[in-house]
Structure formats: C-alpha cells, structure tokens
Design a protein around this motif. Structure first.
Motif, PDB file in Angstrom:
ATOM      1  N   SER A 261       0.878  -1.216  -0.084  1.00 25.55           N
ATOM      2  CA  SER A 261      -0.055  -0.083  -0.054  1.00 25.55           C
ATOM      3  C   SER A 261       0.795   1.286   0.004  1.00 25.55           C
ATOM      4  O   SER A 261       1.925   1.341   0.623  1.00 25.55           O
ATOM      5  N   LEU A 262       0.329   2.124  -0.635  1.00 20.50           N
ATOM      6  CA  LEU A 262       1.175   3.603  -0.947  1.00 20.50           C
ATOM      7  C   LEU A 262       0.891   4.464   0.501  1.00 20.50           C
ATOM      8  O   LEU A 262       1.401   5.438   0.587  1.00 20.50           O
ATOM      9  N   TYR A 263      -0.139   3.922   1.449  1.00 17.62           N
ATOM     10  CA  TYR A 263      -0.745   4.695   2.279  1.00 17.62           C
ATOM     11  C   TYR A 263      -0.409   3.862   3.616  1.00 17.62           C
ATOM     12  O   TYR A 263      -0.096   2.587   3.558  1.00 17.62           O
ATOM     13  N   ASP A 264      -0.685   4.459   4.837  1.00 19.00           N
ATOM     14  CA  ASP A 264      -0.501   3.759   6.147  1.00 19.00           C
ATOM     15  C   ASP A 264      -1.504   2.628   6.180  1.00 19.00           C
ATOM     16  O   ASP A 264      -1.300   1.719   6.850  1.00 19.00           O
ATOM     17  N   LYS A 265      -2.742   2.971   5.528  1.00 19.00           N
ATOM     18  CA  LYS A 265      -3.700   1.922   5.494  1.00 19.00           C
ATOM     19  C   LYS A 265      -3.143   0.640   4.886  1.00 19.00           C
ATOM     20  O   LYS A 265      -3.046   0.645   3.598  1.00 19.00           O
ATOM     21  N   THR A 266      -3.212  -0.389   5.443  1.00 23.77           N
ATOM     22  CA  THR A 266      -2.866  -1.815   4.786  1.00 23.77           C
ATOM     23  C   THR A 266      -4.005  -2.866   4.693  1.00 23.77           C
ATOM     24  O   THR A 266      -3.860  -3.701   4.063  1.00 23.77           O
ATOM     25  N   ASN A 267      -4.952  -2.713   5.591  1.00 25.50           N
ATOM     26  CA  ASN A 267      -5.962  -3.792   6.024  1.00 25.50           C
ATOM     27  C   ASN A 267      -6.954  -3.512   4.827  1.00 25.50           C
ATOM     28  O   ASN A 267      -7.844  -2.768   4.956  1.00 25.50           O
ATOM     29  N   VAL A 268      -7.049  -4.507   3.904  1.00 24.44           N
ATOM     30  CA  VAL A 268      -8.005  -4.635   2.917  1.00 24.44           C
ATOM     31  C   VAL A 268      -9.300  -5.170   3.206  1.00 24.44           C
ATOM     32  O   VAL A 268     -10.401  -4.792   3.208  1.00 24.44           O
ATOM     33  N   VAL A 269      -9.014  -6.552   4.011  1.00 26.19           N
ATOM     34  CA  VAL A 269     -10.115  -7.113   4.632  1.00 26.19           C
ATOM     35  C   VAL A 269     -10.069  -7.216   6.154  1.00 26.19           C
ATOM     36  O   VAL A 269      -9.099  -7.742   6.518  1.00 26.19           O
ATOM     37  N   TYR A 270     -11.085  -7.034   6.702  1.00 21.15           N
ATOM     38  CA  TYR A 270     -11.000  -6.706   8.212  1.00 21.15           C
ATOM     39  C   TYR A 270     -11.858  -7.523   8.513  1.00 21.15           C
ATOM     40  O   TYR A 270     -13.182  -7.638   8.519  1.00 21.15           O
ATOM     41  N   HIS A 271     -11.522  -8.408   9.913  1.00 22.34           N
ATOM     42  CA  HIS A 271     -12.334  -9.249  10.674  1.00 22.34           C
ATOM     43  C   HIS A 271     -13.473  -9.968   9.930  1.00 22.34           C
ATOM     44  O   HIS A 271     -14.505 -10.412  10.358  1.00 22.34           O
ATOM     45  N   LEU A 272     -12.831 -10.722   8.977  1.00 20.96           N
ATOM     46  CA  LEU A 272     -13.634 -11.743   8.382  1.00 20.96           C
ATOM     47  C   LEU A 272     -13.751 -12.900   9.309  1.00 20.96           C
ATOM     48  O   LEU A 272     -13.021 -13.510   9.853  1.00 20.96           O
ATOM     49  N   HIS A 273     -15.169 -13.350   9.609  1.00 21.01           N
ATOM     50  CA  HIS A 273     -15.596 -14.064  10.683  1.00 21.01           C
ATOM     51  C   HIS A 273     -15.995 -15.410  10.177  1.00 21.01           C
ATOM     52  O   HIS A 273     -16.693 -15.546   8.956  1.00 21.01           O
ATOM     53  N   PRO A 274     -15.889 -16.490  10.818  1.00 22.78           N
ATOM     54  CA  PRO A 274     -16.568 -17.829  10.447  1.00 22.78           C
ATOM     55  C   PRO A 274     -18.071 -17.684  10.095  1.00 22.78           C
ATOM     56  O   PRO A 274     -18.369 -18.552   9.218  1.00 22.78           O
TER      57      PRO A 274
ATOM     58  N   ILE B 225      -7.643  -2.731  -3.514  1.00 26.14           N
ATOM     59  CA  ILE B 225      -6.189  -2.779  -3.697  1.00 26.14           C
ATOM     60  C   ILE B 225      -5.881  -1.700  -4.738  1.00 26.14           C
ATOM     61  O   ILE B 225      -4.741  -1.115  -4.498  1.00 26.14           O
ATOM     62  N   GLU B 226      -6.411  -1.633  -5.748  1.00 23.74           N
ATOM     63  CA  GLU B 226      -6.172  -0.499  -6.715  1.00 23.74           C
ATOM     64  C   GLU B 226      -6.079   0.980  -5.910  1.00 23.74           C
ATOM     65  O   GLU B 226      -5.493   1.699  -6.391  1.00 23.74           O
ATOM     66  N   SER B 227      -7.266   1.276  -5.127  1.00 21.94           N
ATOM     67  CA  SER B 227      -7.220   2.385  -4.611  1.00 21.94           C
ATOM     68  C   SER B 227      -6.306   2.799  -3.462  1.00 21.94           C
ATOM     69  O   SER B 227      -5.679   3.777  -3.229  1.00 21.94           O
ATOM     70  N   LEU B 228      -5.426   1.689  -2.981  1.00 20.30           N
ATOM     71  CA  LEU B 228      -4.099   1.812  -2.052  1.00 20.30           C
ATOM     72  C   LEU B 228      -2.921   1.577  -2.975  1.00 20.30           C
ATOM     73  O   LEU B 228      -1.931   1.886  -2.445  1.00 20.30           O
ATOM     74  N   SER B 229      -3.166   1.533  -4.131  1.00 16.04           N
ATOM     75  CA  SER B 229      -1.942   1.400  -5.135  1.00 16.04           C
ATOM     76  C   SER B 229      -1.631   2.588  -5.885  1.00 16.04           C
ATOM     77  O   SER B 229      -0.800   2.621  -6.499  1.00 16.04           O
ATOM     78  N   SER B 230      -2.771   3.679  -5.685  1.00 14.94           N
ATOM     79  CA  SER B 230      -2.695   4.886  -6.693  1.00 14.94           C
ATOM     80  C   SER B 230      -2.555   5.979  -5.918  1.00 14.94           C
ATOM     81  O   SER B 230      -2.980   6.128  -4.661  1.00 14.94           O
ATOM     82  N   THR B 231      -1.710   6.775  -6.256  1.00 12.36           N
ATOM     83  CA  THR B 231      -1.432   8.325  -5.603  1.00 12.36           C
ATOM     84  C   THR B 231      -2.755   9.054  -6.193  1.00 12.36           C
ATOM     85  O   THR B 231      -3.460   8.846  -6.904  1.00 12.36           O
ATOM     86  N   PRO B 232      -2.958   9.959  -5.306  1.00  7.67           N
ATOM     87  CA  PRO B 232      -3.902  10.803  -5.373  1.00  7.67           C
ATOM     88  C   PRO B 232      -4.189  11.567  -6.887  1.00  7.67           C
ATOM     89  O   PRO B 232      -4.978  11.657  -7.418  1.00  7.67           O
ATOM     90  N   ALA B 233      -2.934  11.733  -7.350  1.00  9.19           N
ATOM     91  CA  ALA B 233      -2.890  12.220  -8.551  1.00  9.19           C
ATOM     92  C   ALA B 233      -3.215  11.398  -9.923  1.00  9.19           C
ATOM     93  O   ALA B 233      -3.775  11.593 -10.980  1.00  9.19           O
ATOM     94  N   GLU B 234      -3.017  10.069  -9.612  1.00  8.32           N
ATOM     95  CA  GLU B 234      -3.575   9.205 -10.389  1.00  8.32           C
ATOM     96  C   GLU B 234      -4.846   8.730 -10.111  1.00  8.32           C
ATOM     97  O   GLU B 234      -5.557   8.521 -11.284  1.00  8.32           O
ATOM     98  N   LYS B 235      -5.281   8.950  -9.197  1.00  3.88           N
ATOM     99  CA  LYS B 235      -6.962   8.594  -8.952  1.00  3.88           C
ATOM    100  C   LYS B 235      -7.866   9.974  -9.629  1.00  3.88           C
ATOM    101  O   LYS B 235      -8.848   9.694 -10.016  1.00  3.88           O
ATOM    102  N   ASN B 236      -7.130  11.068  -9.441  1.00  2.90           N
ATOM    103  CA  ASN B 236      -7.792  12.228  -9.877  1.00  2.90           C
ATOM    104  C   ASN B 236      -7.201  13.102 -10.669  1.00  2.90           C
ATOM    105  O   ASN B 236      -6.504  14.341 -10.016  1.00  2.90           O
ATOM    106  N   PRO B 237      -6.615  12.754 -11.817  1.00  2.00           N
ATOM    107  CA  PRO B 237      -5.761  13.765 -12.498  1.00  2.00           C
ATOM    108  C   PRO B 237      -6.364  14.891 -12.856  1.00  2.00           C
ATOM    109  O   PRO B 237      -7.548  15.260 -13.132  1.00  2.00           O
TER     110      PRO B 237
END
Length: 151
Positions: A34-47, A87-99
């Motif tokens: 991730s390009l950001y502090d946020k790395t958790n894509v799937v959170y608390h997937l429960h049985p 994943i794509e949202s965490l892989s792209s810079t703000p300039a790439e997301k909204n040029p």
C-alpha cells in the motif's frame, strides 16, 4: 451468501494480500505494498461470514465511519470486484486517482498549466515551475489573482 471458506478462497486469489489470523477465528488480509498507512483490505472476516472491506476511496459503495463495507451478503463477483478496487485504491496516488491538467490564459495570451502531482498542485510556464500549492483552490486563486482564466 458465500461461506467463510468460499470468501477465504476468493480473497486468496489476490496474491498481493497476506492473510493474518486474529482472535475468535477471524482473519484479516493486508496489502503490504500500500502507498498509504492503511494496509488492511479485508478486516475481521468471521467464520459466520461477516466481514469488511476497506472502501473509503471507492465511490460505488456505502461505507461506515471507518471507510469499511460489510461483505456478509456479497456474491463471488461482488467480492472479487470490491477487493480488486480496494487494492487499486491503495496502489494509486491521489494524482493518479484524480488527475488534473488545465491550461490557463491571460489577456496577453500567456499561458500557464495547472497540474496535479503527487505532492500537490503545480503551476508551470512551459517547463519552469511557477508555484506549488497544497490545494486546487489555492492554485486557482493564485492564477486568478495573476489575471489568468481557465480555458
């Protein structure tokens, strides 16, 4: 509704995610690139099938205050799509997301270019940097004060 195991299998299709077991049989999936502090894509997937995907940067999903979407009732294609988009949202810079690339002109036919780049908004005269700004509004105000208008 997909079972816990089916959701795990689908999410494991994304090789860039790392599964981490947490308490009560739940698992998280992290995106360490991730390009950001946020790395958790799937959170608390429960049985029981409940779980969340980070979608704060995505427009097509209603999120909670943490930017998460509950995936309890997602079908296979929906789950694949949201995980891929997260994943794509965490892989792209703000300039790439909204040029932004705009040409501004003054009454003397001089032109400047406003460009969104990773570190903010930059104004160029040809290849020369005229100014760097934290926001679009700051850059636009500068250009307007200098007698330029967007064309």
């Amino acid at each position: 509704m997909l079972t816990f195991e089916e959701k795990i299998d689908i999410i494991k299709e994304f090789n860039q995610l790392e599964m981490k077991e947490i308490s009560l049989g739940r698992v998280n999936f992290h995106y360490e690139e991730s390009l950001y502090d946020k790395t958790n894509v799937v959170y608390h997937l429960h049985p029981n099938g409940n779980g969340f995907v980070y979608a704060a940067e995505l427009d097509d999903y209603p999120t909670d205050e943490r930017g998460m979407v509950n995936i309890r009732d997602f079908e296979a294609d929906e789950l694949r799509n949201i995980v891929n988009e997260a994943i794509e949202s965490l892989s792209s810079t703000p300039a790439e997301k909204n040029p932004i690339l705009e040409e501004w002109m003054n009454d003397d036919d001089h032109s400047l270019v406003l460009l969104r780049e990773d570190d903010g908004y930059n104004v160029y005269a040809d290849e020369d940097l005229e100014g760097t700004f934290n926001s679009y509004r700051e850059a636009a105000n500068f250009l307007e004060e200098e007698g330029f208008r967007r064309i």
